[in-house]
Design a protein around this motif. Structure first.
Motif, PDB file in Angstrom:
ATOM      1  N   HIS A 189       0.900  -1.059  -0.128  1.00  0.00           N
ATOM      2  CA  HIS A 189       0.357   0.392  -0.213  1.00  0.00           C
ATOM      3  C   HIS A 189       0.987   1.481  -0.008  1.00  0.00           C
ATOM      4  O   HIS A 189       0.771   2.076  -1.020  1.00  0.00           O
ATOM      5  CB  HIS A 189      -1.392  -0.423   1.699  1.00  0.00           C
ATOM      6  CG  HIS A 189      -1.364   1.605   1.903  1.00  0.00           C
ATOM      7  ND1 HIS A 189      -1.508   2.228   2.520  1.00  0.00           N
ATOM      8  CD2 HIS A 189      -2.480   1.787   1.307  1.00  0.00           C
ATOM      9  CE1 HIS A 189      -2.017   3.007   2.286  1.00  0.00           C
ATOM     10  NE2 HIS A 189      -3.279   3.294   1.063  1.00  0.00           N
ATOM     11  N   PRO A 199      -6.342   5.964  -3.470  1.00  0.00           N
ATOM     12  CA  PRO A 199      -6.759   4.600  -2.697  1.00  0.00           C
ATOM     13  C   PRO A 199      -7.934   4.104  -3.635  1.00  0.00           C
ATOM     14  O   PRO A 199      -8.626   4.088  -4.437  1.00  0.00           O
ATOM     15  CB  PRO A 199      -6.823   4.530  -0.837  1.00  0.00           C
ATOM     16  CG  PRO A 199      -6.982   5.982  -1.063  1.00  0.00           C
ATOM     17  CD  PRO A 199      -6.556   6.087  -2.448  1.00  0.00           C
ATOM     18  N   SER A 662      -6.402   7.490   4.070  1.00  0.00           N
ATOM     19  CA  SER A 662      -6.085   6.030   5.089  1.00  0.00           C
ATOM     20  C   SER A 662      -4.616   5.916   5.919  1.00  0.00           C
ATOM     21  O   SER A 662      -4.865   6.957   6.084  1.00  0.00           O
ATOM     22  CB  SER A 662      -5.376   5.437   3.924  1.00  0.00           C
ATOM     23  OG  SER A 662      -5.173   4.043   3.930  1.00  0.00           O
TER      24      SER A 662
END
Length: 934
Positions: A189, A199, A662
């Protein structure tokens, strides 16, 4: 249930013939004894994953099957020559990538040579990245992970194993698998985000392999036994004898477009396996990871006459990205069957020739077979001309957003209200099919204007509203709203327009005026070496024109060259420059030159920094805590920052590559040598929302404090002490190659509360405000399970007001808690208060437009309680009726409220402060508003 049957069948196919033997044991039996059954078990285990890798890289099924067979031929040839790990999934993954790459590299080079001979290299805009490229970019990122993390990710994600099953394959404890999956997922990620990716929850889940067909397994086994088909043999012979992951990484072609894709893997859990999560402290509810079970999606695609549409293309709309569904097209009878992760809540989109896009919401739960009905298409045929009316060729026109109406009458009603300024009817706006996507244009293919300036877009559908973007390097980018009807251009009323303000709307034969602008191009280079930095993302803002045109994006190619879409004249355009991947460059904010000469040589220099790893943990339990991070430098404290005066340090809420926040428990950032500030914030919702003290460590930066803010850091100039939990100063050595720091979150003290009614009986089920720390703008809680809640995140002696509303019983109450108190504070819940009033204009007539009524709890000077939103659970929203009257319920008795009125067409007005009284309704009388002044 059918879902369980599907999963069980998949397990049976994957595990057939292999039992619990590890891959190494099976390969040893094959190499030593020639045991074909052992090798067949390997093929059955991994063929689905290998085929998926090849299919995402190659254009046809035949090419992918040849590459899949070649991968297993290489495995068979090297069975006795390599010291294998317990699992060969990672080796097969990297080898399949190399085989697939060899299958397409010759053609790719030929196309590249021809393209360079024709025109200079122009980087493809982000909004043209296809679903295949998105998944290919994900594969490339997985490939760059260390083998220890790649192996469990491949097993748990791409092959769909549980952690227990993966642990058995790898010969390690289950906890080790969980840790490696979690760390690998976070590394993946972080790498994708640093590469410029927004994302996209669910992208990794879409790459999970379906079981390979018996036919493919047979072909692979036949190729291993020989004779090998010519096409397969050529691919297998093209693999270097080392065949290792390192050689593959060195051979990968850079995917420049991938640097603008979305891959929000932080919110995706492996299919059928849990991810290690922070454990709750003693006395708190356990943190439960969401289920990631696969859910079967079954249905059919038909036209308006219920006639099946064979070959209809299927897509999944995941937040801000659209990707192909696992079954990319419906069968001959229009039917489809595939699975999705139970964690995702996508929209299923479908297209077919002669039809408009259709959609069906999926909720991550098993559903019965459904029918997705498409509407007849109404093509948009337009022209692109210059300001003098001459045709302009080469302008790309794409559908950036699409809105649908439920039937012809619904659309007619909206069209009438939008075109007629005197229409009194309130028409419902269109329902979005999809919005502006960062990673993909959606299921409607863009068009390019021809020599006559003409273009045609198909697949939008009849009686719909579409937002088009027209763009090229030499013409000003702009967006326009189009309806798929033959109507004259009109100006839509503000209360019916998509943007919320009056806008021009075109019919389905629009004329797009493309004003010429200077081409903006340049290179992204390393400041020290002059080497290009491919994959750098440029996000350009500060644009003039349509309010929807918030940004334009370009990506630097292999030689560092970029070409921006045409910038509209006016405004003050600037570019956020975001270095790719694991490169250690500082992000920048640079102004785009005004003059043509400057735009023709808009070179950007990047400066390297020091990689810093930041871990965030609970101070007591030492458990990792997901949060967001901010890094900044006070220029007066660190002269090294002067080397990059235009540095731009981001945190998640402001990061231009990420449309949503995130949260992570471990970060990797780029810092300057010398002193800097770190700040960490836990989300206001979730397992730890509001459970930690704010402003811890902020005293270190007291000289930079102005009220409740620390002021003057690079990039993000202000940081709220009340909203961020922990602050820390770091001092990175000048010669450091890397640096690491751990930030601690402090839970502070608690204070017990007891809710009772007028008769002294306990009151359970009330919503609360103030039990947790209101960092970042706290919200009212869900109904409490009992009558004895606890206020948390308090300092010793700190006072905080807590409020409670019981919607069903129409009760409310409040009290002041003190940090560290042992005895519970008693809150008596009594009938709530209400207010009513009437909104009129200067002539005393009721205002005939919708008005918001907002309020703010008045803070007492002796207690810094903070503000509370009036929109507690008892209130769904407050608007005036046709007579201008309103009523507001759910007020906490004894608290003072200050009222204000806001509307689209009137100036703001205020009313007298009100002390709410239990069981009483206070009349605010008439509140006079005046027309909004221009």
């Amino acid at each position: 249930m059918r879902v369980s049957q599907t999963v069980s069948l998949g397990r049976a196919v994957v595990g057939a013939g292999g039992g619990t033997d590890t891959d190494r044991e099976l390969l040893r039996r094959f190499a030593r004894d020639g045991d074909q059954t052992a090798f067949e078990a390997l093929v059955r285990r991994h063929a689905g994953m290998v085929l998926g890798v090849c299919r995402r890289s190659l254009p046809t099924v035949q090419d992918a099957e040849d590459a899949c067979q070649a991968t297993f031929v290489v495995l068979a040839r090297r069975a006795a020559a390599v010291r294998w790990s317990e699992s060969v999934a990672s080796w097969l993954y990297t080898t399949a990538r190399l085989v697939a790459r060899n299958a397409r590299v010759a053609a790719a080079r030929r196309v590249e040579r021809e393209a360079r001979a024709a025109v200079p290299e122009v980087v493809e805009p982000v909004d043209r990245v296809t679903g295949r490229e998105m998944l290919a970019a994900l594969d490339a990122a997985i490939d760059r992970l260390p083998p220890a993390y790649r192996e469990p990710l491949v097993l748990c994600y791409l092959e769909g194993l549980t952690h227990d099953e993966a642990a058995a394959r790898l010969g390690v404890p289950r906890g080790t698998v969980g840790t490696r999956v979690d760390r690998g997922r976070k590394r993946l990620h972080a790498a994708l985000v640093r590469a410029g990716l927004a994302p996209t929850a669910g992208l990794l889940a879409l790459a999970v392999a379906n079981p390979a067909s018996a036919r493919l397994v047979g072909l692979a086994l036949a190729a291993v036994a020989g004779p090998v088909p010519v096409a397969v043999a050529e691919l297998a012979n093209g693999i270097a004898t080392t065949g290792t992951a390192k050689s593959l990484v060195c051979a990968l072609v850079a995917l420049a477009c991938a640097c603008a894709l979305a891959a929000g893997l932080a919110s995706v859990a492996p299919s059928r396996g849990g991810v290690a999560r922070p454990t709750a402290a003693k006395g708190e509810p356990p943190v439960v990871a969401p289920s990631a079970a696969r859910v079967e999606i079954k249905g059919r695609v038909v036209d308006a006459n219920d006639k099946p549409l064979p070959g209809a293309k299927l897509f999944l709309h995941l937040g801000h990205t659209i990707v192909p569904a696992q079954q990319v097209a419906a069968g001959d009878d229009g039917r489809f069957l595939f699975t999705i992760s139970g964690d995702t809540l996508p929209l299923l989109l479908a297209t077919a020739p002669g039809q408009g896009v259709g959609r069906w919401p999926l909720n991550g739960r098993p559903v019965a077979e459904f029918t997705l009905r498409l509407t007849p298409d109404e093509p948009v045929r337009g022209r692109v001309v210059d300001p003098e009316g001459k045709p302009v060729a080469g302008v790309s026109v794409s559908a950036r957003a699409l809105y649908m109406y439920h039937g012809e009458k619904d659309f007619d009603r909206w069209l009438k209200a939008a075109r007629d300024p005197d229409c009194k009817e309130v028409a419902r706006g269109g329902e979005p099919i999809y919005g502006t996507e960062r990673g993909f244009t959606g299921p409607i293919e863009p068009a390019t204007s021809d020599r006559d300036g003409r273009f045609e877009l198909r697949g939008i559908g009849r009686d719909r509203v579409v937002v088009l973007r027209a763009s090229s390097p030499t013409t000003a980018t702009h967006e326009l709203t189009v309806v798929t009807r033959k109507v004259e251009r009109f100006t839509a009323r503000a209360d019916t327009a998509i943007t919320g303000s009056a806008e021009e709307v075109h019919g389905c034969e629009p004329v797009v005026v493309a004003a010429p602008v200077p081409v903006t191009t340049g290179r992204v280079l390393d400041d020290a070496t002059g080497e290009p930095v491919p994959g750098t993302v440029l996000r350009v803002g500060g644009l003039h024109g349509s309010s929807r045109l918030a940004e334009l994006i370009a990506v630097a190619g292999r030689d560092g060259t970029f070409v921006l879409p045409g910038l509209p004249p006016g405004g003050r355009p600037h570019a956020f420059v975001l270095p790719p991947g694991d490169t250690l460059y500082h992000a920048l904010k640079v102004s785009v030159p005004d003059e043509p000469a400057g735009r023709a040589g808009f070179d950007i220099k990047l400066t390297r920094g020091v990689p810093v790893t930041v871990k965030v943990v609970d101070k007591v339990t030492r458990a990792p805590v997901e949060s967001q991070l901010r890094y900044g430098v006070f220029p007066g404290d660190n002269p090294n920052q002067k080397a990059v005066p235009n540095v731009r340090h981001f945190h998640q809420t402001e990061h231009p590559r990420r449309p949503y926040i995130s949260y992570e428990s471990e970060f990797r950032i780029v810092a300057f040598p010398g002193k800097g500030m770190l700040a960490v914030q836990v989300p206001e919702v979730g397992a730890f929302g509001g459970a930690y003290l704010c402003g811890v460590g902020a005293g270190t930066f007291e000289k930079h404090r102005r009220g409740d803010e620390l002021v003057g850091t690079t990039g993000v100039s202000r940081t709220s002490v009340r909203d961020w939990h922990t602050f820390a100063e770091i001092d990175v050595p000048a010669d450091a190659k890397s640096f690491a720091v751990t930030l601690e979150l402090d839970r502070g003290l608690t204070a017990p509360v007891r809710l009772i009614d007028a008769d002294g009986r306990p009151v359970a089920g009330a919503e609360s405000y103030g039990l947790v720390h209101p960092a970042g703008g706290a919200r009212w809680s869900r109904p409490l399970a009992d009558a004895t809640p606890t206020a948390v995140a308090l300092r010793a002696g700190e006072q905080r007001r807590v409020m409670f509303v019981h919607t069903d019983r129409k009760l409310a109450g409040s009290a002041v808690v003190v940090g560290g108190a042992k005895d519970p504070v008693e809150v008596r819940m009594v009938p709530w208060g209400e207010v009513k009033g009437r909104i009129v204009n200067a002539d005393g007539k009721p205002v005939d437009v919708r008005l918001d009524l907002s309020t703010d709890f008045v803070r007492k000077p002796d207690l810094k309680f903070g503000s509370t939103p009036i929109w507690n659970p008892a209130i769904a929203g407050v608007y005036t009726g046709e007579d201008g009257c309103f009523r507001i319920t759910g007020l906490v008795p004894g608290l003072t409220y200050r009222w204000g009125v806001n509307g689209w067409t009137v100036d703001a007005a205020t009313s007298t402060d009100t002390v709410a009284k239990g069981g009483e309704t206070i009349d605010l009388g008439e509140i006079v508003v005046r027309p909004e002044q221009p």
